[in-house]
Design a protein around this motif. Structure first.
Motif, PDB file in Angstrom:
ATOM      1  N   SER A 140       0.857  -1.175   0.000  1.00 51.67           N
ATOM      2  CA  SER A 140       0.000   0.000   0.000  1.00 51.67           C
ATOM      3  C   SER A 140       0.895   1.227   0.000  1.00 51.67           C
ATOM      4  O   SER A 140       1.803   1.336   0.816  1.00 51.67           O
ATOM      5  N   ALA A 146      -3.411   3.861  -2.827  1.00 52.73           N
ATOM      6  CA  ALA A 146      -3.787   2.640  -3.528  1.00 52.73           C
ATOM      7  C   ALA A 146      -3.077   1.445  -2.910  1.00 52.73           C
ATOM      8  O   ALA A 146      -2.030   1.585  -2.290  1.00 52.73           O
ATOM      9  N   THR A 147      -3.670   0.274  -3.111  1.00 53.63           N
ATOM     10  CA  THR A 147      -3.073  -0.981  -2.690  1.00 53.63           C
ATOM     11  C   THR A 147      -2.851  -1.819  -3.935  1.00 53.63           C
ATOM     12  O   THR A 147      -3.704  -1.856  -4.824  1.00 53.63           O
ATOM     13  N   PHE A 148      -1.703  -2.500  -3.994  1.00 52.72           N
ATOM     14  CA  PHE A 148      -1.318  -3.257  -5.174  1.00 52.72           C
ATOM     15  C   PHE A 148      -1.016  -4.700  -4.806  1.00 52.72           C
ATOM     16  O   PHE A 148      -0.559  -4.974  -3.708  1.00 52.72           O
ATOM     17  N   VAL A 165       1.780  -5.155 -11.597  1.00 56.76           N
ATOM     18  CA  VAL A 165       0.918  -5.205 -10.421  1.00 56.76           C
ATOM     19  C   VAL A 165      -0.500  -4.839 -10.820  1.00 56.76           C
ATOM     20  O   VAL A 165      -0.731  -4.233 -11.855  1.00 56.76           O
ATOM     21  N   VAL A 166      -1.434  -5.210  -9.956  1.00 57.40           N
ATOM     22  CA  VAL A 166      -2.847  -4.887 -10.145  1.00 57.40           C
ATOM     23  C   VAL A 166      -3.267  -3.996  -8.982  1.00 57.40           C
ATOM     24  O   VAL A 166      -2.944  -4.282  -7.835  1.00 57.40           O
ATOM     25  N   VAL A 167      -3.951  -2.907  -9.287  1.00 59.82           N
ATOM     26  CA  VAL A 167      -4.478  -2.022  -8.254  1.00 59.82           C
ATOM     27  C   VAL A 167      -5.731  -2.679  -7.686  1.00 59.82           C
ATOM     28  O   VAL A 167      -6.678  -2.959  -8.417  1.00 59.82           O
ATOM     29  N   THR A 168      -5.741  -2.936  -6.367  1.00 58.74           N
ATOM     30  CA  THR A 168      -6.881  -3.626  -5.757  1.00 58.74           C
ATOM     31  C   THR A 168      -7.775  -2.702  -4.952  1.00 58.74           C
ATOM     32  O   THR A 168      -8.954  -2.974  -4.791  1.00 58.74           O
TER      33      THR A 168
END
Length: 179
Positions: A140, A146-148, A165-168
């Motif tokens: 984070s 944002a959290t990845f 990475v994917v932004v969650t």
């Protein structure tokens, strides 16, 4: 400025599938073949030192994927989907997008030995990493808000990338919320 010639429509069958998925599952369920590929043309064929200029050249096959189970290998060329010749990635992606994990897809593949082979690929679900007790996983970045999490193999294959990475989670009012 003009916007002449731009289209933003999606096929009605794809829209229906998405709506049905939301009703039944609360999310879109997509099946994946499990290959990375690039569309062939004369320039790409020359670079790869092959004679074929039509179809989708398989750059890689994900382990435990439907493609691997069907015997598709790196260097094969996908020529037809459900009996229809394909020339570019949307020709394949649109047909796959209409299907669910577990559905079968008929492909005609030009093997590296020069033979044409009809195969049936059972689509697999995207492997999803879930958080335990709904706690976010990954890094984070507080300034970004944002959290990845690391991108799964299926996501990397879908976008033709080797890492990412994917932004969650996006926090309201922080930098990522504005993009």
């Amino acid at each position: 400025g003009r916007n002449e010639g731009y289209g933003f429509a999606i096929p009605v069958n794809l829209a229906k599938k998405i709506l049905e998925d939301f009703k039944a599952y609360g999310a879109v369920k997509r099946g994946y073949i499990g290959v990375t590929f690039q569309a062939l043309d004369a320039e790409v064929a020359e670079k790869l030192k092959i004679k074929e200029i039509n179809g989708l050249y398989v750059n890689g096959v994900l382990p435990n994927s439907g493609a691997a189970a069907a015997g598709i290998k790196e260097g094969d060329i996908i020529k037809k989907v459900e009996g229809v010749s394909i020339y570019d990635s949307p020709d394949l992606q649109e047909k796959v997008a209409r299907l669910h994990p577990g559905d079968k897809l008929a492909l005609t593949v030009l093997k590296t030995d020069g033979s044409l082979k009809d195969v049936s690929v059972t689509l697999k679900p995207e492997s999803v990493t879930t958080a335990v007790n709904n706690k976010p996983t990954g890094a984070s970045i507080s300034k970004l808000g944002a959290t990845f999490v690391p991108a799964s193999a299926a996501v990397k294959a879908k976008y033709g990338i080797s890492n990412g990475v994917v932004v969650t989670v996006v926090e309201p009012g922080k930098l990522f919320d504005y993009y």
